[in-house]
Design a protein around this motif. Structure first.
Motif, PDB file in Angstrom:
ATOM      1  N   ASN A  13       0.845  -1.193   0.000  1.00  0.00           N
ATOM      2  CA  ASN A  13       0.000   0.000   0.000  1.00  0.00           C
ATOM      3  C   ASN A  13       0.881   1.244   0.000  1.00  0.00           C
ATOM      4  OD1 ASN A  13      -1.799   2.080   0.601  1.00  0.00           O
ATOM      5  ND2 ASN A  13      -2.061   1.437   2.745  1.00  0.00           N
ATOM      6  N   HIS A  36      -5.873  -7.459   4.066  1.00  0.00           N
ATOM      7  CA  HIS A  36      -4.799  -6.527   4.411  1.00  0.00           C
ATOM      8  C   HIS A  36      -4.096  -6.980   5.681  1.00  0.00           C
ATOM      9  CE1 HIS A  36      -3.312  -2.886   6.588  1.00  0.00           C
ATOM     10  NE2 HIS A  36      -2.828  -2.608   5.380  1.00  0.00           N
ATOM     11  N   SER A  74       0.868  -3.156   4.437  1.00  0.00           N
ATOM     12  CA  SER A  74       1.227  -1.761   4.715  1.00  0.00           C
ATOM     13  C   SER A  74       2.360  -1.703   5.726  1.00  0.00           C
ATOM     14  CB  SER A  74       0.024  -1.003   5.289  1.00  0.00           C
ATOM     15  OG  SER A  74      -1.024  -0.886   4.363  1.00  0.00           O
ATOM     16  N   LEU A  91      -3.983  -0.874  -2.907  1.00  0.00           N
ATOM     17  CA  LEU A  91      -5.161  -1.533  -2.342  1.00  0.00           C
ATOM     18  C   LEU A  91      -6.127  -1.924  -3.452  1.00  0.00           C
ATOM     19  CD1 LEU A  91      -5.856   0.706   0.811  1.00  0.00           C
ATOM     20  CD2 LEU A  91      -4.473  -1.366   0.642  1.00  0.00           C
ATOM     21  N   HIS A 126      -9.602   5.165  -0.386  1.00  0.00           N
ATOM     22  CA  HIS A 126      -9.712   4.829   1.037  1.00  0.00           C
ATOM     23  C   HIS A 126      -9.735   6.142   1.796  1.00  0.00           C
ATOM     24  CE1 HIS A 126      -8.115   3.828   5.080  1.00  0.00           C
ATOM     25  NE2 HIS A 126      -8.880   2.757   4.936  1.00  0.00           N
ATOM     26  N   ALA A 180      -3.113  -7.059   0.358  1.00  0.00           N
ATOM     27  CA  ALA A 180      -2.445  -5.772   0.536  1.00  0.00           C
ATOM     28  C   ALA A 180      -1.682  -5.793   1.858  1.00  0.00           C
ATOM     29  CB  ALA A 180      -3.462  -4.636   0.536  1.00  0.00           C
ATOM     30  N   ARG A 211      -7.358  -5.746  -4.657  1.00  0.00           N
ATOM     31  CA  ARG A 211      -8.759  -6.167  -4.800  1.00  0.00           C
ATOM     32  C   ARG A 211      -9.026  -6.748  -6.175  1.00  0.00           C
ATOM     33  NH1 ARG A 211     -13.844  -5.145  -6.616  1.00  0.00           N
ATOM     34  NH2 ARG A 211     -13.003  -3.671  -8.123  1.00  0.00           N
ATOM     35  N   TRP A 213      -3.814   1.854   9.227  1.00  0.00           N
ATOM     36  CA  TRP A 213      -3.466   0.573   8.599  1.00  0.00           C
ATOM     37  C   TRP A 213      -3.447  -0.574   9.594  1.00  0.00           C
ATOM     38  CZ3 TRP A 213      -4.666   2.651   4.498  1.00  0.00           C
ATOM     39  CH2 TRP A 213      -4.125   3.851   4.041  1.00  0.00           C
TER      40      TRP A 213
END
Length: 320
Positions: free
Chosen positions: A18, A174, A135, A123, A115, A133, A127, A142
């Motif tokens: 990310n 994530h 971070s 991100l 976001h 994802a 998807r 996050w």
């Protein structure tokens, strides 16, 4: 059928960094701590299966915080072990654009992901490719195992050719800490499905891959003759429908499940008259729900079977 599909360990899991998590105002010490945690996340993911790390730009040129670059972090001797680990992955590193192209998602240029109002390419790419994802843990935003995205997508009405914008929400897998990964481990270790490369293989492996989905016999021909440009969309949507059905409790949620796929919709009243198929018991029934394969060009038509806690599929292919 069991045992005839190769396991999917050779197919790397796409992991997208990310880029917004690399835009903080943190200093070198905080970035160093965050990168140690980031490498721990990569180590855990690689314990599940091989991974491919995708970044917005080549990692050696990337910022890790505003004005603080990977090269500066790499040259700090405190970070040599983490740098060596990342360097060892050099043959498994790629960019967002290359990963999208390899996943047949490059044609999705008319899609925007945000976001909290900010564009997020990594991100969004995660998807669109059914990836993960990750971070840097440098901001509380996050600290979550799922992130919600606002999506705007251009689509063309197949009847009129008019282009309009659809707005909807979805979420993406994530992690910024190892603790976030427990939520995704079963998914990340998934065997076989990612290695399947044809509709015929999907049909042959349906009982193994989709135990909570049911298929009318006519779907075999749909899958065996599926347009190649719809294949990955079909595989993705069937995976999401399986996850949905597996988590659905018809008693507590009699009106329907929480959909893992976005844009699951009932047919309009006028269209339902053309959505009848002979069901498994020979009775003609309406399969009133649909999901998209690739924008609005392809469809999966299905219905809920409450008494069997299942989703039953009648058609996979062109928009009828």
């Amino acid at each position: 059928m069991k045992g005839t599909i190769e396991k999917g360990w050779g197919v790397p899991l796409l992991v997208f960094l990310n880029e917004r998590s690399c835009a903080s105002d943190r200093g070198p010490d905080e970035v160093a701590a965050g990168m140690r945690t980031f490498v721990d996340v990569l180590r855990e993911l690689r314990r599940w299966r091989d991974i491919s790390l995708a970044t917005q730009s080549p990692l050696d040129q990337a910022e890790l915080a505003r004005g603080y670059y990977y090269a500066q972090w790499r040259n700090d001797t405190r970070n040599k072990d983490q740098h060596r680990y990342i360097q060892a992955m050099r043959n498994r590193r790629t960019t967002f654009q290359a990963a999208l192209h390899a996943s047949a998602a490059a044609d999705r240029a008319g899609v925007w992901h945000r976001h909290e109002g900010v564009d997020v390419q990594g991100l969004g790419a995660a998807r669109m490719t059914d990836g993960m994802a990750v971070s840097l843990p440098l901001d509380p935003a996050w600290d979550a195992c799922w992130l919600d995205l606002a999506i705007e997508e251009l689509s063309e009405d197949p009847a009129t050719g008019d282009v309009h914008a659809d707005e909807y929400t979805d979420r993406v897998r994530h992690a910024s800490r190892v603790a976030h990964l427990g939520e995704h481990e079963a998914w990340g270790r998934l065997e076989g499905l990612d290695a399947v490369s044809s509709g015929a293989e999907l049909w042959a492996g349906r009982e193994d891959f989709f135990p909570n989905l049911q298929f009318l016999p006519r779907v075999r021909e749909d899958l065996e003759n599926l347009d190649p440009k719809w294949f990955k969309g079909a595989r993705r949507l069937l995976r999401q429908l399986q996850e949905t059905a597996a988590g659905w409790d018809p008693v507590s949620s009699p009106t329907g499940p929480h959909w893992e796929a976005s844009n699951i919709r009932p047919e309009h009243e006028n269209a339902r008259r053309n959505r009848y198929w002979d069901d498994l018991d020979g009775e003609s029934r309406c399969f009133e729900l649909h999901g998209n394969l690739n924008r609005n060009a392809g469809r999966v038509y299905f219905r809920l079977v409450h008494e069997e806690k299942a989703i039953r599929i009648a058609h996979i292919g062109r928009h009828l």
